[in-house]
Design an enzyme around this catalytic site. Structure first.
Site, PDB file in Angstrom:
ATOM      1  N   SER A 485       0.986  -1.252  -0.109  1.00  0.00           N
ATOM      2  CA  SER A 485       0.244   0.216   0.184  1.00  0.00           C
ATOM      3  C   SER A 485       0.852   1.277   0.206  1.00  0.00           C
ATOM      4  O   SER A 485       0.998   1.905  -0.221  1.00  0.00           O
ATOM      5  CB  SER A 485      -1.474   0.307   1.280  1.00  0.00           C
ATOM      6  OG  SER A 485      -0.057   0.240   2.506  1.00  0.00           O
ATOM      7  N   ASP A 486       1.792   1.585   0.687  1.00  0.00           N
ATOM      8  CA  ASP A 486       2.937   2.670   0.993  1.00  0.00           C
ATOM      9  C   ASP A 486       3.838   2.592  -0.187  1.00  0.00           C
ATOM     10  O   ASP A 486       3.938   3.369  -0.928  1.00  0.00           O
ATOM     11  CB  ASP A 486       3.657   2.843   1.943  1.00  0.00           C
ATOM     12  CG  ASP A 486       3.944   1.409   2.801  1.00  0.00           C
ATOM     13  OD1 ASP A 486       4.278   0.596   1.994  1.00  0.00           O
ATOM     14  OD2 ASP A 486       4.687   1.688   3.801  1.00  0.00           O
ATOM     15  N   CYS A 487       4.258   1.931  -1.031  1.00  0.00           N
ATOM     16  CA  CYS A 487       4.737   1.160  -2.306  1.00  0.00           C
ATOM     17  C   CYS A 487       3.688   2.239  -3.446  1.00  0.00           C
ATOM     18  O   CYS A 487       4.026   3.372  -3.856  1.00  0.00           O
ATOM     19  CB  CYS A 487       5.079   0.333  -2.471  1.00  0.00           C
ATOM     20  SG  CYS A 487       6.189   0.157  -1.022  1.00  0.00           S
ATOM     21  N   GLU A 490       3.507   6.216  -2.959  1.00  0.00           N
ATOM     22  CA  GLU A 490       4.517   6.830  -3.095  1.00  0.00           C
ATOM     23  C   GLU A 490       4.616   6.663  -4.432  1.00  0.00           C
ATOM     24  O   GLU A 490       4.711   8.231  -5.234  1.00  0.00           O
ATOM     25  CB  GLU A 490       5.700   6.595  -2.438  1.00  0.00           C
ATOM     26  CG  GLU A 490       5.701   6.448  -0.936  1.00  0.00           C
ATOM     27  CD  GLU A 490       5.357   8.188  -0.154  1.00  0.00           C
ATOM     28  OE1 GLU A 490       5.382   9.123  -1.074  1.00  0.00           O
ATOM     29  OE2 GLU A 490       4.533   7.390   1.010  1.00  0.00           O
TER      30      GLU A 490
END
EC number: 5.4.99.39
Length: 763
Positions: A485-487, A490
């Site tokens: 999710s965070d990749c 970003e």
């Protein structure tokens, strides 16, 4: 001479394939025919000596070998004069600009040809030895690790031996039975005698093992690997029945409800356990049986060793309910499942488990989800068919995990190409130096576009316990295939920012449909409490963590929500909403509202947030403040922001920086670095967190002090010095992100120069 190769496959290897022509792939090769100049050779030997001489002071490598290679190939010379700011001097706009330009030009020179930034991503000392054990068992040791590889593996082991003779769970950790035993066995497999190795490494390691209860006290993962190797007995391990993979899906402990990494580790482990597989008993194995125990091997009561674990290895003591479960399986279930007619059930379970392993292998191009899983799945494929294509495809992807630095050869977690590049691009964009680094930005944009996952896992992926991945970004490269999710957030942020810039500078913008796919992934991963999980939707019952079978990790059984993932998603969706206001507006508004509530609800009493993937409260607070600021929360309208500012200001060091010990992660309380030292990466996080809170409007003095430390710490070539380890996973194991020392000081100075009013020499 060792060389880092970028985005290269092998046309002569039919078992190696890619979804995007190997964009992001990074492999090391030893070229015996390369004629290095005396200066090159001396430079390599010098950095190796420097690491060895300082190995107890700075334990992470500076990741210098490929950096020297790239800078040499690009003929980089730092031409911008260095600046220093005196104790009684103010930071000027010119000083900040000069330091920033030096950092930007240096870091741009480190970009790979495909647009990403290579970097070491390792640190745990249990990554590499199982790979060595695996290729030893399968008879491929000499082909996978020829002489130069062995030399560098041994260098790494020697460099990270602790002064007491043992090896830690990670390079900065206290000695543990698990990693001391694995390192000792690794040295012996690679040809060292019982008393061999630099600085008597083997003898000192063996003494540590025997002084701490012998190998019978190794934790459960160690018991498994030693049973596979033949220097321990399966009867001394807790059960790992493959029948879990044929349980009805409505049961709370069904594998579909497990955290993906836990599922992917115990899938091949359960296969090997179900088969009671043991590798060939060679003369070396018989010697190890004599060397690693305080009593004759054939006199050990293996049943009594099942629960034994050295105190140095215990982070998560098993609760009574877990011991009762394993005892029940050990005493009642296992004896039945190995006898007719119940062994038919076991055979079915093994077939189902193998089906899942092949599915995961194929959908990751045989990279698998990570290095622990990679080795286990590779071994399982060999056990199934030593000459089969599945095993050969695994062999072809071993180079993707190998990394070489001045401290030797190590195994990566699986690479942080997309993760590091997403932050690198944002840092460079914030520098406002687009006119100087246009080609760098265009290549980075191209890498990010080419690295997006274009499809979901194959077939009926839900029946294989997989979640949607179309539109996501992975931690590493597209071939890896696992959405994060965070990749994803970003990567989405980068694409959105690039879409607002001239195409002649940064290249063609990504199609809106691909952005919509990314948004879909993010929206699918939010839980009712507003938090965002990392890989798959969270929602399994928390009590399942009582069944955590490891001793040195916490919170590994089920998927959880994370502050960092939640914050990244807020920032990405706020920007997306601004540029695409009509797309799923109500859902995105609700997502942001609930995510902000989650951040406010998870704040610690001291005003910080626990960081799950970095050290620790400084890292979590930077992320949380970024998410709150993006959602319109300020110092004046949000109590959480005010408390966070108070925490950061209170933890600032006398020299203007911040420095947090990795011990904050396992202890879950803020622990400053020993001697109240500052760390430049932590300083960058804290400085950006305060800037997000608009500290400059209230009192810019803390910001100026932090910026002065960053400016004065820059090295002659524009680099920043390597300091303490900065990454973490599962509360207790540290991870070395070698690119962080460049990304975060640069990014913090970029934000500082752009958002904090500074005096100018011209006024």
């Amino acid at each position: 001479m060792w060389k880092l190769k970028i985005a290269e496959g092998n046309k002569n290897d039919p078992y190696l394939y890619s979804t995007n022509n190997f964009v992001g792939r990074q492999t090391w090769e030893f070229d015996p025919d390369y004629v290095a100049s005396p200066g090159e050779l001396e430079e390599v030997e010098q950095v190796r000596r420097q690491f060895w001489d300082n190995r107890y002071q700075v334990k992470p490598s500076g990741d210098l070998l490929w950096r020297m290679q790239f800078l040499r190939e690009k003929n980089f010379r730092q031409t911008i004069p260095q600046v220093k700011v005196g104790d009684d001097e103010a930071v000027t706009y010119e000083a900040a600009t000069t330091t920033l330009r030096r950092a930007v030009h240096f870091f741009s020179a480190l970009q790979a040809s495909d647009g990403h930034w290579p970097a070491e991503n390792s640190g745990p000392l249990f990554f590499l030895p199982p790979l060595v054990m695996c290729v030893y068992i399968t008879g491929h040791l000499d082909t996978v690790f020829p002489a130069e590889h062995r030399k560098e593996i041994l260098r790494y082991i020697y460099c990270h031996q602790n002064e007491d003779g043992g090896w830690g769970l990670h390079i900065e950790g206290h000695s543990t039975m698990f990693c001391t035993t694995l390192s000792y066995i690794c040295m012996r497999i690679l040809g060292e005698g019982p008393d061999g190795g630099v600085n008597n490494a083997c003898a000192r390691g063996r003494k540590w093992i025997l002084d701490h209860g012998s190998v019978t006290a190794i934790p459960s993962w160690g018991k498994t690997w030693l049973s596979i190797l033949g220097v321990y007995e399966w009867i001394g391990s807790n059960p790992m029945p493959p029948e879990f993979w044929i349980l009805p899906s409505f049961l709370p402990m069904h594998p579909a409800k497990m955290w993906c990494y836990c599922r992917m580790v115990y899938m091949p482990m359960s296969y090997l356990y179900g088969k009671r597989f043991v590798g060939p008993i060679t003369p070396l194995i018989l010697q190890l049986r004599e060397e690693l125990y305080g009593q004759p091997y054939n006199e050990i009561n293996w049943r009594k060793t099942r629960r034994v674990c050295a105190k140095e290895d215990i982070y998560y003591p098993h609760p009574l309910i877990q011991d009762l479960l394993w005892d029940s399986l050990y005493v009642l279930t296992e004896p039945l499942l190995t006898r007719w007619p119940f062994n038919k059930l076991r055979e079915k379970a093994l077939q189902t488990t193998m089906k899942h392993i092949h599915y995961e292998d194929e959908n990751s191009r045989y990279i698998t989800i990570g290095c622990v899983e990679k080795v286990l799945c590779m071994l399982v494929c060999w056990v199934e068919d030593p000459n089969g294509d599945y095993f050969r495809k695994h062999l072809a992807r071993i180079p993707d995990y190998i990394w070489v630095a001045e401290d030797g050869m190590k195994m990566q977690s699986f690479g942080s190409q997309e993760w590091d590049t997403g932050f690198s691009i944002q840092a460079l964009l914030d520098s406002d130096l687009t006119h100087e680094i246009g080609p760098t930005l265009m290549k980075g944009h191209d890498f990010i576009k080419k690295s997006q996952v274009k499809d979901n896992p194959s077939g009926d992926f839900k029946s294989m316990y997989r979640h949607i991945s179309k539109g996501s970004w992975t931690f590493s490269d597209q071939d890896h295939g696992w959405q994060v999710s965070d990749c994803t957030a970003e990567g989405l942020k980068c694409c959105l920012i690039f879409s607002t810039m001239p195409e002649e500078i940064v290249g063609k913008k990504i199609k809106p449909e691909r952005l919509y796919d990314s948004v879909n992934v993010l929206l699918s991963l939010q839980r009712k409490n507003g938090g965002l999980s990392a890989w798959e939707p969270a929602g399994a019952q928390e009590w399942l963590e009582l069944l955590n079978p490891t001793e040195f990790f916490a919170d590994i059984v089920i998927e959880h929500e994370y502050v960092e993932c939640t914050s990244s998603a807020i920032q990405a969706l706020v920007l997306f909403k601004k540029l695409y206001p009509g797309h799923r507006k109500k859902e995105i508004d609700n997502f942001i509202t609930n995510a902000v509530r989650y951040l406010e609800d998870t704040q610690m009493p001291d005003g910080s947030w626990y960081g799950n993937w970095g050290v620790c409260f400084t890292y979590g607070s930077w992320f949380a403040l970024g998410g709150l600021a993006a959602a319109g929360k300020t110092y004046y309208n949000c109590a959480a922001v005010r408390k966070a500012v108070e925490f950061l200001l209170k933890s600032q060091m006398d020299d203007g920086g911040w420095g947090e010990s990795y011990l904050s992660c396992p202890k879950k309380v803020y622990v400053p670095l020993e001697g109240n030292r500052s760390n430049l990466v932590h300083t960058g996080w804290a400085l950006m967190g305060l800037i997000h809170s608009e500290q400059a409007e209230r009192d810019p003095t803390p910001l100026h002090r932090a910026a002065k430390l960053l400016i004065n710490s820059q090295m002659e070539d524009g680099d920043f010095p390597q300091q303490e380890i900065s990454g973490v996973f599962m509360k207790n194991c540290m991870l070395h992100y070698a690119a962080y020392r460049n990304i975060y000081p640069l990014w913090a100075l970029a934000e500082y120069r752009r958002r904090v009013p500074l005096p100018s020499l011209g006024t």
